[in-house]
Write a protein that holds these residues in place. Structure first.
Motif, PDB file in Angstrom:
ATOM      1  N   ASP A 193      -2.638  17.914   2.399  1.00  0.00           N
ATOM      2  CA  ASP A 193      -2.483  16.921   3.461  1.00  0.00           C
ATOM      3  C   ASP A 193      -2.395  17.543   4.849  1.00  0.00           C
ATOM      4  OD1 ASP A 193      -2.381  14.952   1.498  1.00  0.00           O
ATOM      5  OD2 ASP A 193      -0.190  14.888   1.469  1.00  0.00           O
ATOM      6  N   ARG A 235      -4.948   0.943  -7.044  1.00  0.00           N
ATOM      7  CA  ARG A 235      -5.017   0.999  -5.589  1.00  0.00           C
ATOM      8  C   ARG A 235      -4.158   2.116  -4.974  1.00  0.00           C
ATOM      9  NH1 ARG A 235      -1.598  -3.693  -6.499  1.00  0.00           N
ATOM     10  NH2 ARG A 235       0.311  -3.658  -5.222  1.00  0.00           N
ATOM     11  N   THR A 236      -3.736   3.074  -5.796  1.00  0.00           N
ATOM     12  CA  THR A 236      -2.918   4.178  -5.283  1.00  0.00           C
ATOM     13  C   THR A 236      -3.694   5.488  -5.392  1.00  0.00           C
ATOM     14  OG1 THR A 236      -0.918   3.027  -6.029  1.00  0.00           O
ATOM     15  CG2 THR A 236      -0.704   5.362  -5.452  1.00  0.00           C
ATOM     16  N   PRO A 237      -3.899   6.194  -4.273  1.00  0.00           N
ATOM     17  CA  PRO A 237      -4.717   7.418  -4.295  1.00  0.00           C
ATOM     18  C   PRO A 237      -4.147   8.545  -5.151  1.00  0.00           C
ATOM     19  CG  PRO A 237      -4.493   6.587  -2.055  1.00  0.00           C
ATOM     20  CD  PRO A 237      -3.538   5.803  -2.897  1.00  0.00           C
ATOM     21  N   ARG A 238      -2.809   8.666  -5.166  1.00  0.00           N
ATOM     22  CA  ARG A 238      -2.203   9.779  -5.929  1.00  0.00           C
ATOM     23  C   ARG A 238      -1.011   9.274  -6.729  1.00  0.00           C
ATOM     24  NH1 ARG A 238      -2.037  14.449  -1.344  1.00  0.00           N
ATOM     25  NH2 ARG A 238      -0.183  13.273  -0.772  1.00  0.00           N
ATOM     26  N   ASP A 297       0.664   5.587  -0.594  1.00  0.00           N
ATOM     27  CA  ASP A 297      -0.265   6.717  -0.666  1.00  0.00           C
ATOM     28  C   ASP A 297      -0.040   7.545  -1.923  1.00  0.00           C
ATOM     29  OD1 ASP A 297      -2.181   8.688   0.741  1.00  0.00           O
ATOM     30  OD2 ASP A 297      -0.468   9.935   0.169  1.00  0.00           O
ATOM     31  N   THR A 298       1.223   7.783  -2.244  1.00  0.00           N
ATOM     32  CA  THR A 298       1.555   8.674  -3.354  1.00  0.00           C
ATOM     33  C   THR A 298       2.751   8.124  -4.115  1.00  0.00           C
ATOM     34  OG1 THR A 298       0.799  10.602  -2.088  1.00  0.00           O
ATOM     35  CG2 THR A 298       2.187  11.045  -3.998  1.00  0.00           C
ATOM     36  N   ARG A 323      -0.195  -0.877  -9.980  1.00  0.00           N
ATOM     37  CA  ARG A 323      -0.344  -0.008  -8.819  1.00  0.00           C
ATOM     38  C   ARG A 323      -1.451   1.031  -8.967  1.00  0.00           C
ATOM     39  NH1 ARG A 323       2.419  -0.748  -3.881  1.00  0.00           N
ATOM     40  NH2 ARG A 323       4.074  -2.237  -4.286  1.00  0.00           N
ATOM     41  N   PRO A 371      -7.291  14.067 -10.242  1.00  0.00           N
ATOM     42  CA  PRO A 371      -7.150  12.872  -9.414  1.00  0.00           C
ATOM     43  C   PRO A 371      -7.675  11.618 -10.097  1.00  0.00           C
ATOM     44  CG  PRO A 371      -7.924  14.721  -8.105  1.00  0.00           C
ATOM     45  CD  PRO A 371      -7.950  15.167  -9.537  1.00  0.00           C
ATOM     46  N   PRO A 372      -6.915  10.523  -9.952  1.00  0.00           N
ATOM     47  CA  PRO A 372      -5.748  10.355  -9.069  1.00  0.00           C
ATOM     48  C   PRO A 372      -4.431  10.792  -9.688  1.00  0.00           C
ATOM     49  CG  PRO A 372      -6.224   8.275 -10.115  1.00  0.00           C
ATOM     50  CD  PRO A 372      -7.287   9.236 -10.597  1.00  0.00           C
ATOM     51  N   GLU A 407       0.836  -1.197   0.000  1.00  0.00           N
ATOM     52  CA  GLU A 407       0.000   0.000   0.000  1.00  0.00           C
ATOM     53  C   GLU A 407       0.873   1.250   0.000  1.00  0.00           C
ATOM     54  OE1 GLU A 407      -3.223  -0.184  -0.408  1.00  0.00           O
ATOM     55  OE2 GLU A 407      -3.135  -2.373  -0.342  1.00  0.00           O
TER      56      GLU A 407
END
Length: 322
Positions: free
Chosen positions: A174, A98-101, A67-68, A95, A152-153, A65
């Motif tokens: 953030d 499942r990657t927010p950014r 985040d960015t 990836r 986004p993303p 996992e």
């Protein structure tokens, strides 16, 4: 932060410094970012400037996992490999869901483009590579003058140091504006850089081979596009006849004096629209246009948008990252 041999050094270290300084200015006991330098196989990365970056983690060894993800730009050969099936691209495909950014700095956008991730989206890259990106992926809405764009993303930034602007905006999202402002102050940055890429590319459109006399004349036009720029006045300043000036100008720049003057005035108007709340009539006057109608026509022709729309997108109270 993903790099590779031939990467642009500032594309790596600039964004990493933004996140590292944000950790220093976050509330006591809070470390919002864990920063990892990664490459396809891990180990040492040699930048195009010869700087050797040690300790990169192999892509396959990264946590499940993230985040960015930030993909740096670099040399043409390095990017071709990174965007190939033997480079970063297969790992990135797995990836993305499942990657927010997922962000790119400078020409790192070509890696995202190669995977088709930017199709149907607004995006940007280094001003000198925007036309190539558009030609390679017509489905992308390339915006040559944006400093960074958030869809986004996916997040894309303009050339080199613009990656710092993008990452500063991520810190603000953030951690809030107080932390972002502290980072900007420590790194001596604009919280919001005034102007678009045209600020940095306009003067570079003049060939280095142009004569000193012509380069001096062009510099004076860019410096003050509101002055008397009629053919006779320019010819007198250049010490040539109007006919000779027109011939030399076209030969050395590829354009007529009138074409270049209008471009300089549009660039000045862009900066005023981005940084001031002045009425459009005043913007037109301060940019050298004789009327609002002239400003409007020039913008439609050169920018593909009205001055009002441009201000809404890039002005001081706009959300230019949306």
């Amino acid at each position: 932060m993903i790099g590779f041999d031939g990467v642009q050094s500032l594309d790596i270290v600039g964004p990493m410094e933004v996140f590292a300084v944000a950790n220093l200015h976050s509330p006591a006991g809070v470390m919002p970012y864990r920063i990892t330098l990664a490459s396809h196989t891990g180990g040492e990365i040699t930048t195009h400037a010869g700087l050797r970056l040690a300790g990169a983690v192999a892509l396959d060894d990264l946590p499940d996992e993230l985040d960015t993800i930030v993909i740096a730009g670099g040399s043409e050969a390095a990017l071709r490999h990174a965007a190939s099936e033997d480079g970063v691209l297969p790992w990135l495909r797995a990836r993305v869901p499942r990657t927010p950014r997922i962000a790119s700095v400078c020409t790192g956008a070509f890696v995202l483009a190669a995977g088709g991730f930017l199709d149907g989206r607004r995006a940007t890259t280094h001003w000198n590579a925007c036309a190539l990106l558009q030609a390679l992926r017509p489905a992308i809405q390339v915006e040559p003058d944006a400093i960074f764009i958030a869809q986004p993303p996916f997040y894309t930034s303009a050339g080199v140091t613009a990656g710092i602007d993008l990452c500063l905006s991520l810190v603000e999202a953030d951690c809030g504006s107080t932390v972002a402002l502290a980072v900007a102050r420590e790194l001596v940055l604009y919280m919001r850089r005034p102007g678009g890429q045209s600020q940095f590319s306009a003067g570079l459109k003049v060939p280095a081979s142009a004569t000193p006399r012509l380069r001096s004349l062009i510099a004076s036009i860019i410096d003050d596009p509101t002055g008397d720029l009629c053919g006779a006045a320019l010819a007198e300043r250049a010490g040539m006849s109007e006919r000779t000036l027109s011939r030399v100008f076209r030969k050395e720049t590829g354009h007529t004096p009138g074409y270049f003057i209008e471009a300089a005035r549009v660039d000045r108007a862009k900066i005023l629209l981005e940084t001031s709340d002045w009425p459009l009539a005043r913007v037109a006057e301060r940019a050298g246009f004789g009327s609002m109608d002239a400003l409007h026509r020039a913008f439609l022709k050169r920018v593909g948008a009205t001055p009002g729309f441009y201000r809404k997108r890039f002005g001081p109270h706009s959300d230019c990252t949306s």
